[in-house]
Design a protein around this motif. Structure first.
Motif, PDB file in Angstrom:
ATOM      1  N   LEU A   1       1.142  -0.977  -0.192  1.00 13.07           N
ATOM      2  CA  LEU A   1      -0.101   0.323  -0.025  1.00 13.07           C
ATOM      3  C   LEU A   1       0.461   1.262   0.588  1.00 13.07           C
ATOM      4  O   LEU A   1       0.749   2.196  -0.434  1.00 13.07           O
ATOM      5  N   GLU A   2       1.872   1.210   1.064  1.00 15.33           N
ATOM      6  CA  GLU A   2       2.663   2.229   1.047  1.00 15.33           C
ATOM      7  C   GLU A   2       3.752   2.545  -0.791  1.00 15.33           C
ATOM      8  O   GLU A   2       3.234   3.930  -1.194  1.00 15.33           O
ATOM      9  N   THR A   3       3.787   1.439  -0.957  1.00 14.70           N
ATOM     10  CA  THR A   3       4.329   1.794  -2.652  1.00 14.70           C
ATOM     11  C   THR A   3       2.887   1.798  -3.626  1.00 14.70           C
ATOM     12  O   THR A   3       3.984   2.970  -4.302  1.00 14.70           O
TER      13      THR A   3
ATOM     14  N   ARG B   1       1.171   4.428  -3.148  1.00 23.78           N
ATOM     15  CA  ARG B   1       0.827   5.774  -3.255  1.00 23.78           C
ATOM     16  C   ARG B   1       2.660   6.302  -3.361  1.00 23.78           C
ATOM     17  O   ARG B   1       2.183   7.324  -3.517  1.00 23.78           O
ATOM     18  N   ASP B   2       3.838   5.536  -3.161  1.00 21.57           N
ATOM     19  CA  ASP B   2       4.996   6.037  -3.777  1.00 21.57           C
ATOM     20  C   ASP B   2       5.009   6.315  -5.109  1.00 21.57           C
ATOM     21  O   ASP B   2       5.686   7.348  -5.633  1.00 21.57           O
TER      22      ASP B   2
ATOM     23  N   GLY C   1       2.731   7.483  -6.733  1.00 21.95           N
ATOM     24  CA  GLY C   1       1.863   8.983  -7.219  1.00 21.95           C
ATOM     25  C   GLY C   1       0.520   7.953  -7.504  1.00 21.95           C
ATOM     26  O   GLY C   1       0.228   8.831  -8.290  1.00 21.95           O
ATOM     27  N   TRP C   2      -0.149   7.385  -8.033  1.00 25.04           N
ATOM     28  CA  TRP C   2      -1.501   6.387  -8.635  1.00 25.04           C
ATOM     29  C   TRP C   2      -2.067   7.231  -7.398  1.00 25.04           C
ATOM     30  O   TRP C   2      -2.595   7.100  -6.409  1.00 25.04           O
ATOM     31  N   GLU C   3      -3.695   6.887  -8.395  1.00 24.50           N
ATOM     32  CA  GLU C   3      -4.948   7.838  -7.403  1.00 24.50           C
ATOM     33  C   GLU C   3      -5.687   6.419  -6.428  1.00 24.50           C
ATOM     34  O   GLU C   3      -5.849   5.011  -6.924  1.00 24.50           O
ATOM     35  N   LEU C   4      -5.089   6.313  -5.321  1.00 26.74           N
ATOM     36  CA  LEU C   4      -6.106   5.090  -4.508  1.00 26.74           C
ATOM     37  C   LEU C   4      -7.468   5.331  -4.535  1.00 26.74           C
ATOM     38  O   LEU C   4      -8.017   6.163  -3.985  1.00 26.74           O
TER      39      LEU C   4
ATOM     40  N   GLN D   1      -8.515   0.467  -1.192  1.00 34.20           N
ATOM     41  CA  GLN D   1      -7.858  -0.759  -0.177  1.00 34.20           C
ATOM     42  C   GLN D   1      -8.581  -1.817   0.542  1.00 34.20           C
ATOM     43  O   GLN D   1      -9.661  -1.679   1.469  1.00 34.20           O
TER      44      GLN D   1
ATOM     45  N   GLY E   1      -5.895   1.456  -7.511  1.00 39.17           N
ATOM     46  CA  GLY E   1      -5.783   2.283  -8.242  1.00 39.17           C
ATOM     47  C   GLY E   1      -5.780   2.929  -9.733  1.00 39.17           C
ATOM     48  O   GLY E   1      -5.584   1.715 -10.318  1.00 39.17           O
TER      49      GLY E   1
ATOM     50  N   TYR F   1       6.860  -0.440 -10.299  1.00 38.72           N
ATOM     51  CA  TYR F   1       6.307  -1.093  -8.669  1.00 38.72           C
ATOM     52  C   TYR F   1       7.432  -1.945  -8.258  1.00 38.72           C
ATOM     53  O   TYR F   1       7.147  -2.385  -6.766  1.00 38.72           O
TER      54      TYR F   1
END
Length: 255
Positions: A169-171, A173-174, A176-179, A182, A191, A240
């Motif tokens: 999940l942190e990756t 966000r890293d 830059g995808w729109e979440l 989850q 995302g 990713y």
């Protein structure tokens, strides 16, 4: 007394000026095509037509500018040279993009698990009007993917599933995808990635599952529009998994 020879050097030959103007028009067409699509000013097919027009205009600008180099003097030659360089570049860029696209198979749905790809759940309603449906097409694209991208495989992490999910999940966000969603219970993260130039929407689903005491991470990336993706979905999955692998304190090789 007026120096006629000096005055002629200062005067810009109309052919040299025409070549430069045509080259700048080609550049405008090319570099507005993507942002215009991204901002909703025109359809992506219009953008592709603009790229084609830019190539034709660039080629014409290069030819006119060559004539300008022969006819012009002084500052006019500098303008003709600029028109030749810009025009040639505007001809080359769309041509090179088209040639690059032809290197990739005409598929737009890539996954680390072709036998049981992660399914879109929360994203499925967002794709209801998309030309490409959320369902996986099966063997028809699986064979092409395995041939074109044999390196796209699951990633094994030497950690409990819950820890792997947090890291995955942190990756996301890293990246830059729109979440979009989850679900820790299902081990699913969804995302949407937006391409920088054209603004195309590509959806991604990550699945974290248990595999003999360690964790297995599968990823699927699918374009909403277009027959092919010029390798974008495969590159996204690689990026990713590479980032996820670098974040893992005790990485395990991919299956």
């Amino acid at each position: 007394m007026v120096d006629l020879d000096d005055a002629s050097r200062r005067r810009v030959h109309p052919v040299a000026l025409a070549g430069l103007m045509l080259a700048l028009l080609a550049a405008l067409l090319l570099f507005l095509s993507g942002p215009g699509t991204r901002m909703g000013f025109w359809h992506f097919r219009t953008a592709f037509k603009m790229m084609g027009w830019a190539a034709y205009a660039g080629g014409a600008a290069a030819l006119v500018s060559i004539a300008g180099l022969a006819l012009a003097r002084g500052r006019g030659r500098a303008l003709a040279a600029a028109g030749l360089v810009i025009g040639a570049l505007m001809l080359y860029l769309p041509w090179s993009w088209r040639n690059e696209a032809m290197k990739y198979p005409g598929i737009h749905d890539i996954t680390t698990d072709v036998a049981n790809p992660p399914a879109f759940v929360a994203i499925a309603p967002l794709r209801k009007d998309a030309p490409n449906p959320p369902e996986y097409a099966g063997d028809s694209i699986a064979r092409q993917q395995l041939e074109a991208y044999p390196d796209i495989k699951p990633l094994m992490l030497a950690m409990p599933v819950d820890s792997a999910f947090t890291l995955a999940l942190e990756t996301v966000r890293d990246m830059g995808w729109e979440l979009v969603d989850q679900n820790r219970r299902d081990g699913r993260i969804e995302g949407t990635a937006t391409t920088p130039f054209m603004g195309f929407k590509d959806d991604v689903v990550v699945r974290v599952s248990s595999a003999s005491g360690i964790s297995r991470v599968d990823v699927r990336s699918k374009s909403r529009i277009g027959r092919g993706d010029v390798g974008a979905n495969a590159r996204r999955i690689r990026a990713y998994l590479d980032k996820l692998r670098q974040s893992d304190p005790a990485p395990v090789r991919a299956e």
